[in-house]
Design a protein around this motif. Structure first.
Motif, PDB file in Angstrom:
ATOM      1  N   PHE A 134      51.520  41.302  34.823  1.00 28.46           N
ATOM      2  CA  PHE A 134      53.054  40.594  35.663  1.00 28.46           C
ATOM      3  C   PHE A 134      52.455  38.790  35.358  1.00 28.46           C
ATOM      4  CE2 PHE A 134      51.922  45.108  36.947  1.00 28.46           C
ATOM      5  CZ  PHE A 134      52.850  45.871  37.018  1.00 28.46           C
ATOM      6  N   VAL A 190      60.301  45.772  36.209  1.00 35.96           N
ATOM      7  CA  VAL A 190      59.587  46.847  35.321  1.00 35.96           C
ATOM      8  C   VAL A 190      59.759  47.955  36.080  1.00 35.96           C
ATOM      9  CG1 VAL A 190      57.031  47.266  35.413  1.00 35.96           C
ATOM     10  CG2 VAL A 190      57.829  44.788  35.250  1.00 35.96           C
ATOM     11  N   ARG A 208      52.770  45.404  44.887  1.00 31.94           N
ATOM     12  CA  ARG A 208      53.204  43.692  44.602  1.00 31.94           C
ATOM     13  C   ARG A 208      54.519  43.997  45.575  1.00 31.94           C
ATOM     14  NH1 ARG A 208      50.270  40.831  40.193  1.00 31.94           N
ATOM     15  NH2 ARG A 208      48.442  42.707  38.918  1.00 31.94           N
ATOM     16  N   ILE A 209      55.822  44.128  45.720  1.00 35.43           N
ATOM     17  CA  ILE A 209      56.239  43.936  45.632  1.00 35.43           C
ATOM     18  C   ILE A 209      56.644  44.283  47.521  1.00 35.43           C
ATOM     19  CG2 ILE A 209      58.883  45.045  46.725  1.00 35.43           C
ATOM     20  CD1 ILE A 209      59.751  45.429  43.594  1.00 35.43           C
ATOM     21  N   GLU A 211      52.320  50.620  40.346  1.00 33.06           N
ATOM     22  CA  GLU A 211      51.732  48.981  40.640  1.00 33.06           C
ATOM     23  C   GLU A 211      51.911  47.958  41.514  1.00 33.06           C
ATOM     24  OE1 GLU A 211      48.492  45.449  39.257  1.00 33.06           O
ATOM     25  OE2 GLU A 211      48.845  46.953  37.714  1.00 33.06           O
ATOM     26  N   ALA A 212      53.900  47.998  40.454  1.00 32.60           N
ATOM     27  CA  ALA A 212      54.899  46.541  40.676  1.00 32.60           C
ATOM     28  C   ALA A 212      55.277  47.685  42.393  1.00 32.60           C
ATOM     29  CB  ALA A 212      56.262  47.211  40.056  1.00 32.60           C
ATOM     30  N   TYR A 213      55.628  48.979  42.750  1.00 34.99           N
ATOM     31  CA  TYR A 213      56.326  48.682  44.220  1.00 34.99           C
ATOM     32  C   TYR A 213      54.879  48.430  45.371  1.00 34.99           C
ATOM     33  CZ  TYR A 213      59.082  52.834  42.623  1.00 34.99           C
ATOM     34  OH  TYR A 213      60.012  53.882  41.666  1.00 34.99           O
ATOM     35  N   ALA A 226      55.887  36.625  37.371  1.00 34.06           N
ATOM     36  CA  ALA A 226      56.118  37.173  38.445  1.00 34.06           C
ATOM     37  C   ALA A 226      55.441  37.249  39.167  1.00 34.06           C
ATOM     38  CB  ALA A 226      56.216  39.303  38.456  1.00 34.06           C
ATOM     39  N   GLU A 227      53.732  36.893  38.887  1.00 33.01           N
ATOM     40  CA  GLU A 227      52.621  36.647  40.048  1.00 33.01           C
ATOM     41  C   GLU A 227      53.037  35.199  40.196  1.00 33.01           C
ATOM     42  OE1 GLU A 227      48.910  38.105  37.744  1.00 33.01           O
ATOM     43  OE2 GLU A 227      49.461  39.720  38.962  1.00 33.01           O
ATOM     44  N   TYR A 268      59.726  42.518  39.549  1.00 35.25           N
ATOM     45  CA  TYR A 268      58.871  43.479  39.781  1.00 35.25           C
ATOM     46  C   TYR A 268      59.852  45.213  39.475  1.00 35.25           C
ATOM     47  CZ  TYR A 268      54.290  41.374  40.706  1.00 35.25           C
ATOM     48  OH  TYR A 268      53.217  40.334  40.798  1.00 35.25           O
ATOM     49  N   GLN A 269      60.479  45.010  39.862  1.00 34.82           N
ATOM     50  CA  GLN A 269      62.051  45.501  40.264  1.00 34.82           C
ATOM     51  C   GLN A 269      62.790  45.708  38.969  1.00 34.82           C
ATOM     52  OE1 GLN A 269      65.146  44.085  42.792  1.00 34.82           O
ATOM     53  NE2 GLN A 269      64.252  44.996  44.444  1.00 34.82           N
TER      54      GLN A 269
END
Length: 222
Positions: free
Chosen positions: A98, A120, A133-134, A129-131, A101-102, A117-118
């Motif tokens: 990520f 991903v 982070r959002i 993990e993507a959920y 995005a990070e 992230y979406q």
């Protein structure tokens, strides 16, 4: 005054550190096969050719046949070793990166980070993990608590979270509602889930105590 180390130019790097594109392993394998072909193929080919009345033809075909056979065997052996020691990614999932995005999130480019992230999630819907982070971008970055809670909820309901991460996520949601938003009643369902599903864990005990305290406060208000 600061002293800077001497910098090597691109031309110098190419001149002194040139890397040759040579398949050393392949060359050694071919040389070994050639040696084996000459060692065993010449006498066998000569003998077979003499029996058929064409010694010169046998002298040429004997080493060629043995060399081809040796290369085929070596290729099959190499492919088998690759399957044994370097299996496909289906057995060990590749850890998703990520970094892009990070970097966007650190620069405050929250919309771009969320879109990354979406993307991903579209590719791997179970990537919890993507959920998360959002959700944390909405909570800590854009300060939109309802969107943050929505994504935390999607993480525990839609993604494939391991048990320990589900526990931490539900506790994170509950603490956010209790301490940040001052809405303990909304935290009750997740506290009940933790207390019932994981009673022997520290988080389960904490959820049980918090739930009892919230019920007492609700009773006093009534």
């Amino acid at each position: 005054m600061t002293l800077e180390p001497s910098r090597r130019t691109f031309k110098e790097a190419r001149k002194h550190n040139r890397v040759k594109d040579v398949d050393a392993v392949g060359r050694v394998r071919k040389l070994k096969a050639l040696g084996f072909a000459l060692y065993g193929g010449v006498p066998l080919g000569l003998a077979a050719g003499s029996m058929m009345g064409h010694p010169l033809l046998g002298l040429l075909l004997g080493p060629a046949i043995i060399w081809t056979f040796a290369m085929v065997v070596a290729a099959i052996a190499g492919r088998g070793a690759g399957v044994l020691y370097m299996p496909s990614g289906s057995s060990t999932p590749r850890r998703r990166e990520f970094s892009a995005a990070e970097a966007q999130a650190v620069r405050g480019e929250y919309e771009g980070a969320i879109l990354a992230y979406q993307a991903v999630i579209q590719e791997v819907p179970g990537d919890g993990e993507a959920y998360l982070r959002i959700a944390r971008i909405y909570r800590d970055g854009t300060k939109e608590p309802e969107k943050a809670l929505r994504w935390f909820r999607r993480a525990v309901e839609e993604a494939q979270l391991p048990t320990n991460l589900e526990i931490l996520t539900r506790r994170e949601m509950a603490e956010y509602l209790i301490h940040n938003l001052q809405e303990p009643k909304r935290a009750a369902p997740d506290l009940a889930r933790l207390a019932e599903a994981y009673p022997d864990t520290r988080d389960g005990q904490w959820a049980k105590e918090e739930l009892a305290r919230i019920k007492e406060e609700m009773a006093r208000e009534d």
